[in-house]
Design an enzyme around this catalytic site. Structure first.
Site, mmCIF file in Angstrom:
data_model
loop_
_atom_site.group_PDB
_atom_site.id
_atom_site.type_symbol
_atom_site.label_atom_id
_atom_site.label_comp_id
_atom_site.label_asym_id
_atom_site.label_seq_id
_atom_site.Cartn_x
_atom_site.Cartn_y
_atom_site.Cartn_z
ATOM 1 N N TYR A 57 0.814 -1.260 0.015
ATOM 2 C CA TYR A 57 -0.110 -0.092 -0.089
ATOM 3 C C TYR A 57 0.793 1.036 -0.026
ATOM 4 C CZ TYR A 57 -4.419 -2.650 1.010
ATOM 5 O OH TYR A 57 -5.471 -3.415 0.990
ATOM 6 N N PRO A 206 -16.479 -1.523 1.844
ATOM 7 C CA PRO A 206 -17.912 -1.622 2.034
ATOM 8 C C PRO A 206 -18.815 -0.310 1.637
ATOM 9 C CG PRO A 206 -16.580 -0.765 4.012
ATOM 10 C CD PRO A 206 -15.669 -1.298 2.863
ATOM 11 N N LEU A 207 -18.276 0.629 1.177
ATOM 12 C CA LEU A 207 -18.999 1.806 0.785
ATOM 13 C C LEU A 207 -18.777 2.169 -0.629
ATOM 14 C CD1 LEU A 207 -18.343 4.173 3.812
ATOM 15 C CD2 LEU A 207 -20.469 2.933 3.596
ATOM 16 N N GLY A 208 -18.650 1.087 -1.375
ATOM 17 C CA GLY A 208 -18.398 1.203 -2.793
ATOM 18 C C GLY A 208 -17.211 2.048 -3.450
ATOM 19 N N ARG A 209 -16.404 2.136 -2.532
ATOM 20 C CA ARG A 209 -15.093 2.946 -2.910
ATOM 21 C C ARG A 209 -15.481 4.566 -3.065
ATOM 22 N NH1 ARG A 209 -11.090 -0.567 -4.592
ATOM 23 N NH2 ARG A 209 -11.859 -2.589 -5.379
ATOM 24 N N GLY A 210 -16.576 4.829 -2.197
ATOM 25 C CA GLY A 210 -16.997 6.198 -2.006
ATOM 26 C C GLY A 210 -18.261 6.412 -2.890
ATOM 27 N N PHE A 211 -18.698 5.445 -3.554
ATOM 28 C CA PHE A 211 -19.745 5.680 -4.424
ATOM 29 C C PHE A 211 -20.841 5.871 -3.787
ATOM 30 C CE2 PHE A 211 -22.955 4.818 -7.694
ATOM 31 C CZ PHE A 211 -22.477 5.590 -8.756
ATOM 32 N N LEU A 212 -21.345 5.032 -2.759
ATOM 33 C CA LEU A 212 -22.451 5.069 -2.123
ATOM 34 C C LEU A 212 -22.638 6.196 -1.199
ATOM 35 C CD1 LEU A 212 -22.660 1.327 -0.793
ATOM 36 C CD2 LEU A 212 -23.769 2.442 -2.737
ATOM 37 N N THR A 213 -21.468 6.866 -0.915
ATOM 38 C CA THR A 213 -21.583 8.250 0.006
ATOM 39 C C THR A 213 -21.622 9.420 -1.018
ATOM 40 O OG1 THR A 213 -18.992 8.173 0.278
ATOM 41 C CG2 THR A 213 -20.476 7.251 1.810
#
Length: 330
Positions: A57, A206-213
Site C-alpha cells: 500500500y 464496504p461503501l463502494g469506494r465512495g460511490f455510496l456516499t
C-alpha cells in the site's frame, strides 16, 4: 475505548467494525501523517480494533511504516489493535508472488522489522498466485509454524478454494469485497460459507469506494491517478445508472434517521455474526460515524426493502478492470 459488537479474530476479541488503511498511503494525494494518526486513533477509540493493511500500500512499505510510526506515537495501542497484513505482491508490478517462499520470507521479515515488537496477527496473500491452493497454503502454514505471524488469512477466494485451504490450516479471516454495490452470487456464497464455518469476513470497500456516499458527482470528479479511473462501473453512462441505486438507499437512510454510509455498513453487519466491514477514512469524525454503525440494527422491513432493491437493480460495469477480474474470487 468504546464498546461495539465483538467477534474473535486470531484469538483476540475485536470490534465488528474494522478499519482499512489503504487510502492513507496508496493515494495520489495521501493525507499528512499527523492527520492519519487522528483518524486512526478515533477509529480505534470508537471500537474499530481490527485493522487491514498491506505491504504494497504505497512505495517502500509505506502503510506498514505509517502504522509503526503510529505505535511509536501511541504505544498503548499496540496491544489493542489486531493487525491483518496482506502481502505476497510486488509493489511495482502487483504481480502475485505467493508461491515464492523466499519472497514471502523477505516480505514478512521487512514488515516485522518495520513494526518492531508489534506482532503480525494475521498474514494473507492479496491474490492467489499460480499453482494449486494446497501448495500455496502449505507454504503459508510452514511460515506460520516458523513463528513469522500468528494466523493465516485469505483474500479474494471463492468457496471451493476456501474449502481446500481450510484443510491445510485454519483460516483466521477472509477478505473480500462486500457492499450494497458489490453483492454478486459468488460473494453471497462466501458470506454463507463464513457463517457456517464461523470464519470472520473482512468486508473491504464496504461503501463502494465512495460511490455510496456520493463522494463523486460525475466520472470527471475522480482525480487523475486514482484507481477508480480504470473501473468500469465508475465510467460514463454506467456511473449515472448506478447512482439510481444510491438514490433508493438515500431514501431508506433518511427514513431511518442515519446517513447512507451508516445504513450500508449496518446492512453488512446484519448479514451474519461474522462480517466485519473495513471502511477507511482520514477524517476522524467520519471514522467514528462509520464505527458506530456497528451498533445500528436494521428492521426486518428495512432489510426486505433493501433485498428487493438488490434483487431487481443490476449494477452496471464490473468492479475491477477487465484483466484484473480474472484474479478475483479464485
Amino acid at each position: 475505548m468504546s464498546s461495539i459488537p465483538q467477534v474473535q479474530v486470531a484469538g483476540h476479541s475485536v470490534g465488528r467494525m474494522g478499519y482499512g488503511l489503504m487510502q492513507l498511503t496508496w493515494n495520489p494525494k495521501p493525507p499528512a501523517e499527523e492527520d492519519s494518526f487522528k483518524a486512526m486513533k478515533a477509529a480505534a477509540d470508537a471500537g474499530a480494533t481490527c485493522w487491514s493493511t498491506a505491504t504494497f500500500y504505497g512505495p517502500d512499505f509505506a502503510n506498514i511504516r505509517l502504522i509503526a510510526n503510529f505505535f511509536k506515537a501511541y504505544p498503548e495501542y499496540k496491544e489493542k489493535i489486531v493487525l491483518v497484513v496482506k502481502g505476497g505482491t510486488e509493489y511495482t508490478t502487483l504481480a502475485p508472488k505467493g508461491n515464492d517462499i523466499d519472497f514471502l520470507r523477505s516480505d514478512i521479515a521487512k514488515t516485522q522489522e518495520i513494526l518492531g515488537d508489534k506482532k503480525i496477527d494475521v498474514y494473507s496473500l492479496a491474490r492467489l498466485p499460480e499453482g494449486t491452493v494446497e501448495e500455496v497454503f502449505e507454504i503459508l502454514e510452514k511460515l506460520r509454524k516458523e513463528g513469522l505471524f500468528t494466523a493465516v488469512g485469505a483474500s479474494e477466494m471463492g468457496v471451493a478454494s476456501l474449502e481446500k485451504a481450510q484443510k491445510i490450516t485454519p483460516i483466521a479471516i477472509i477478505e473480500i469485497e462486500v457492499s450494497l454495490f458489490s453483492f454478486e452470487p459468488a460473494i453471497q456464497e462466501v458470506v454463507k460459507w463464513s457463517k457456517s464455518n464461523k470464519v470472520p469476513i473482512f468486508a473491504y470497500s464496504p461503501l463502494g469506494r465512495g460511490f455510496l456516499t456520493r463522494t463523486y458527482k460525475s466520472p470527471e470528479d475522480i482525480p487523475e491517478g486514482d484507481f477508480k479511473k480504470m473501473v468500469p462501473r465508475f465510467q460514463g453512462e454506467a456511473f449515472y445508472q448506478n447512482l439510481k441505486l444510491v438514490d433508493k438507499l438515500d431514501e431508506i437512510a433518511s427514513k431511518k434517521g442515519v446517513n447512507t454510509s451508516q445504513l450500508a455498513l449496518a446492512w453488512i453487519i446484519g448479514l451474519s455474526d461474522y462480517t466485519i466491514p473495513i471502511p477507511g477514512s482520514s477524517n476522524p469524525k467520519r471514522a467514528v460515524e462509520n464505527t458506530q454503525a456497528a451498533s445500528i440494527t436494521l428492521t426486518d422491513e428495512e432489510n426486505k426493502t433493501i433485498s428487493d432493491i438488490l434483487s431487481t437493480f443490476e449494477v452496471q460495469g464490473t468492479r475491477y478492470p477487465g484483466a484484473a477480474m480474472g484474479h478475483l474470487m479464485k
